[in-house]
Motif scaffolding. Sequence first.
Motif, PDB file in Angstrom:
ATOM      1  N   GLY A  52       0.786  -1.220   0.000  1.00  0.00           N
ATOM      2  CA  GLY A  52       0.000   0.000   0.000  1.00  0.00           C
ATOM      3  C   GLY A  52       0.820   1.272   0.000  1.00  0.00           C
ATOM      4  O   GLY A  52       0.316   2.350   0.309  1.00  0.00           O
ATOM      5  N   LEU A  53       2.110   1.145  -0.354  1.00  0.00           N
ATOM      6  CA  LEU A  53       2.983   2.311  -0.438  1.00  0.00           C
ATOM      7  C   LEU A  53       3.138   2.689  -1.906  1.00  0.00           C
ATOM      8  O   LEU A  53       3.624   1.897  -2.711  1.00  0.00           O
ATOM      9  N   GLY A  54       2.681   3.887  -2.278  1.00  0.00           N
ATOM     10  CA  GLY A  54       2.690   4.300  -3.674  1.00  0.00           C
ATOM     11  C   GLY A  54       4.091   4.405  -4.252  1.00  0.00           C
ATOM     12  O   GLY A  54       5.050   4.723  -3.546  1.00  0.00           O
ATOM     13  N   PHE A  55       4.215   4.149  -5.533  1.00  0.00           N
ATOM     14  CA  PHE A  55       5.503   4.273  -6.220  1.00  0.00           C
ATOM     15  C   PHE A  55       5.294   5.220  -7.389  1.00  0.00           C
ATOM     16  O   PHE A  55       4.614   4.888  -8.359  1.00  0.00           O
ATOM     17  N   VAL A  56       5.853   6.408  -7.275  1.00  0.00           N
ATOM     18  CA  VAL A  56       5.659   7.464  -8.274  1.00  0.00           C
ATOM     19  C   VAL A  56       6.792   7.396  -9.282  1.00  0.00           C
ATOM     20  O   VAL A  56       7.971   7.376  -8.915  1.00  0.00           O
ATOM     21  N   ARG A  57       6.438   7.366 -10.556  1.00  0.00           N
ATOM     22  CA  ARG A  57       7.434   7.221 -11.605  1.00  0.00           C
ATOM     23  C   ARG A  57       7.674   8.554 -12.316  1.00  0.00           C
ATOM     24  O   ARG A  57       6.781   9.388 -12.425  1.00  0.00           O
ATOM     25  N   LEU A  58       8.888   8.718 -12.815  1.00  0.00           N
ATOM     26  CA  LEU A  58       9.238   9.893 -13.595  1.00  0.00           C
ATOM     27  C   LEU A  58       9.052   9.612 -15.082  1.00  0.00           C
ATOM     28  O   LEU A  58       9.431   8.548 -15.573  1.00  0.00           O
ATOM     29  N   ALA A  59       8.462  10.579 -15.779  1.00  0.00           N
ATOM     30  CA  ALA A  59       8.430  10.580 -17.245  1.00  0.00           C
ATOM     31  C   ALA A  59       9.171  11.822 -17.713  1.00  0.00           C
ATOM     32  O   ALA A  59       9.132  12.866 -17.056  1.00  0.00           O
TER      33      ALA A  59
ATOM     34  N   TYR B 237       6.226  14.450 -14.187  1.00  0.00           N
ATOM     35  CA  TYR B 237       6.811  14.773 -15.486  1.00  0.00           C
ATOM     36  C   TYR B 237       7.986  15.721 -15.312  1.00  0.00           C
ATOM     37  O   TYR B 237       7.837  16.813 -14.749  1.00  0.00           O
ATOM     38  N   VAL B 238       9.137  15.280 -15.769  1.00  0.00           N
ATOM     39  CA  VAL B 238      10.358  16.091 -15.712  1.00  0.00           C
ATOM     40  C   VAL B 238      10.353  17.005 -16.932  1.00  0.00           C
ATOM     41  O   VAL B 238      10.490  16.548 -18.060  1.00  0.00           O
ATOM     42  N   SER B 239      10.186  18.289 -16.692  1.00  0.00           N
ATOM     43  CA  SER B 239       9.882  19.215 -17.783  1.00  0.00           C
ATOM     44  C   SER B 239      11.069  19.542 -18.675  1.00  0.00           C
ATOM     45  O   SER B 239      10.901  20.017 -19.799  1.00  0.00           O
ATOM     46  N   ILE B 240      12.285  19.331 -18.181  1.00  0.00           N
ATOM     47  CA  ILE B 240      13.478  19.648 -18.956  1.00  0.00           C
ATOM     48  C   ILE B 240      14.453  18.493 -18.869  1.00  0.00           C
ATOM     49  O   ILE B 240      14.437  17.703 -17.928  1.00  0.00           O
ATOM     50  N   MET B 241      15.322  18.395 -19.857  1.00  0.00           N
ATOM     51  CA  MET B 241      16.336  17.366 -19.834  1.00  0.00           C
ATOM     52  C   MET B 241      17.516  17.806 -18.976  1.00  0.00           C
ATOM     53  O   MET B 241      17.793  18.993 -18.836  1.00  0.00           O
TER      54      MET B 241
ATOM     55  N   LYS C 218      -1.815  12.322 -20.469  1.00  0.00           N
ATOM     56  CA  LYS C 218      -3.208  12.118 -20.079  1.00  0.00           C
ATOM     57  C   LYS C 218      -3.927  11.130 -21.014  1.00  0.00           C
ATOM     58  O   LYS C 218      -4.929  10.521 -20.633  1.00  0.00           O
ATOM     59  N   ARG C 219      -3.408  10.988 -22.219  1.00  0.00           N
ATOM     60  CA  ARG C 219      -3.996  10.007 -23.135  1.00  0.00           C
ATOM     61  C   ARG C 219      -3.627   8.579 -22.738  1.00  0.00           C
ATOM     62  O   ARG C 219      -4.239   7.620 -23.206  1.00  0.00           O
ATOM     63  N   HIS C 220      -2.626   8.444 -21.870  1.00  0.00           N
ATOM     64  CA  HIS C 220      -2.133   7.119 -21.481  1.00  0.00           C
ATOM     65  C   HIS C 220      -2.472   6.736 -20.051  1.00  0.00           C
ATOM     66  O   HIS C 220      -2.316   5.576 -19.674  1.00  0.00           O
ATOM     67  N   THR C 221      -2.900   7.699 -19.231  1.00  0.00           N
ATOM     68  CA  THR C 221      -3.136   7.398 -17.819  1.00  0.00           C
ATOM     69  C   THR C 221      -4.228   8.289 -17.248  1.00  0.00           C
ATOM     70  O   THR C 221      -4.432   9.418 -17.702  1.00  0.00           O
ATOM     71  N   ASP C 222      -4.935   7.759 -16.261  1.00  0.00           N
ATOM     72  CA  ASP C 222      -5.924   8.546 -15.523  1.00  0.00           C
ATOM     73  C   ASP C 222      -5.315   9.172 -14.274  1.00  0.00           C
ATOM     74  O   ASP C 222      -6.000   9.912 -13.563  1.00  0.00           O
ATOM     75  N   LEU C 223      -4.050   8.879 -13.992  1.00  0.00           N
ATOM     76  CA  LEU C 223      -3.398   9.443 -12.820  1.00  0.00           C
ATOM     77  C   LEU C 223      -3.158  10.939 -12.988  1.00  0.00           C
ATOM     78  O   LEU C 223      -2.982  11.418 -14.119  1.00  0.00           O
ATOM     79  N   PRO C 224      -3.130  11.691 -11.900  1.00  0.00           N
ATOM     80  CA  PRO C 224      -2.717  13.092 -11.988  1.00  0.00           C
ATOM     81  C   PRO C 224      -1.298  13.194 -12.542  1.00  0.00           C
ATOM     82  O   PRO C 224      -0.470  12.298 -12.317  1.00  0.00           O
ATOM     83  N   VAL C 225      -1.031  14.274 -13.247  1.00  0.00           N
ATOM     84  CA  VAL C 225       0.306  14.533 -13.784  1.00  0.00           C
ATOM     85  C   VAL C 225       0.840  15.815 -13.142  1.00  0.00           C
ATOM     86  O   VAL C 225       0.232  16.883 -13.265  1.00  0.00           O
ATOM     87  N   CYS C 226       1.953  15.687 -12.440  1.00  0.00           N
ATOM     88  CA  CYS C 226       2.600  16.842 -11.818  1.00  0.00           C
ATOM     89  C   CYS C 226       3.905  17.124 -12.536  1.00  0.00           C
ATOM     90  O   CYS C 226       4.571  16.205 -13.025  1.00  0.00           O
ATOM     91  N   VAL C 227       4.274  18.383 -12.570  1.00  0.00           N
ATOM     92  CA  VAL C 227       5.448  18.803 -13.338  1.00  0.00           C
ATOM     93  C   VAL C 227       6.473  19.431 -12.413  1.00  0.00           C
ATOM     94  O   VAL C 227       6.142  20.296 -11.587  1.00  0.00           O
ATOM     95  N   GLY C 228       7.713  18.999 -12.556  1.00  0.00           N
ATOM     96  CA  GLY C 228       8.796  19.557 -11.774  1.00  0.00           C
ATOM     97  C   GLY C 228      10.024  19.807 -12.618  1.00  0.00           C
ATOM     98  O   GLY C 228      10.050  19.493 -13.810  1.00  0.00           O
ATOM     99  N   PHE C 229      11.056  20.365 -12.006  1.00  0.00           N
ATOM    100  CA  PHE C 229      12.317  20.780 -12.640  1.00  0.00           C
ATOM    101  C   PHE C 229      12.110  22.140 -13.327  1.00  0.00           C
ATOM    102  O   PHE C 229      11.312  22.276 -14.247  1.00  0.00           O
ATOM    103  N   GLY C 230      12.813  23.147 -12.885  1.00  0.00           N
ATOM    104  CA  GLY C 230      12.845  24.425 -13.579  1.00  0.00           C
ATOM    105  C   GLY C 230      11.833  25.462 -13.133  1.00  0.00           C
ATOM    106  O   GLY C 230      11.802  26.562 -13.676  1.00  0.00           O
ATOM    107  N   ILE C 231      10.978  25.146 -12.153  1.00  0.00           N
ATOM    108  CA  ILE C 231       9.972  26.098 -11.691  1.00  0.00           C
ATOM    109  C   ILE C 231      10.568  26.893 -10.528  1.00  0.00           C
ATOM    110  O   ILE C 231      10.910  26.317  -9.492  1.00  0.00           O
TER     111      ILE C 231
END
Length: 288
Positions: free
Chosen positions: A156-163, A185-189, A210-223
């Motif tokens: 029951g421990l979530g595992f969050v993946r990076l795209a 989602y990692v916004s920059i390389m 969003k076309r591939h998942t119903d999970l929320p998408v959060c964006v990081g890196f560079g903000i």
Amino acid sequence: MSDARGKAGVSRIDAKFAALRAEGRGALGIFVSAGDPDFETGLAILKGLPGAGADMIEFGMPFTDPMADGPAIQESSQRALKAGMTLTGVLEMVRAFRAGDQDTPMILMGYYNPIYSYGVDRFIEDALASGVDGLIVVDLPPEEDRELCLPALARGLGFVRLATPTTDDVRLPAVLKNTAGFVYYVSIMGITGTAEVPTDLVTKAVERLKRHTDLPVCVGFGITTPEQAAGIARCADGAIVGTAVVKTIKASLDHEGRATEATVSDTLGFVRGLADGVRGARRPAPHA
């Protein structure tokens, strides 16, 4: 019901995003390294984050070789390690935080080596008992899911993946297969904190995810600013800020790298500004 679950058996992460959808806004996620610049100051910052407007917290597990992190986060990790932070200490801080906050999602972020050294089964058990809701382990790809991801999910421990911008449609199903909580989602390389986030490209990337998942998408890196956080919160389910926060911590320290009277207040003040930006960002109404 595991300790990673909140009221009514709904995970804190799921409950938080459901509440924010009802409010019509995105989430503000804040990253800090556990124990930066020291245990007491770091705990004061941690406890103050929800009141300053953080909707969820990514709590960095300090590591000697944080290869995916930029200089600012590397330095924050080094400050914490120098002050004596350990993985046991990280979990102790989470327990102390949970004593006063049972609602804010807490995701541990870091690398596999300290977890492996601690012992995977023991770590999962202790993380759940401490009140951790999810993990982001940046150096464990989907091919290594048996190492930690699958045992964590089974408990029951979530595992969050990076795209990333290079995660194409062929690779994406493997990335999303065992992801839980949200997609980061990692916004920059490249490494964290080294470039500004391109909002127009992020919008397209979020739409693709969003076309591939119903999970929320959060964006990081560079903000780094309230305006950037607001822009991301309009097109994604959340904006995650780390480098700019740990830079604020560093700027408040004395010439020997020790906390000052301004460290906690300056850091939480910066987070309040980010939160004001996110809360002022109106999201488009969902399509019927």
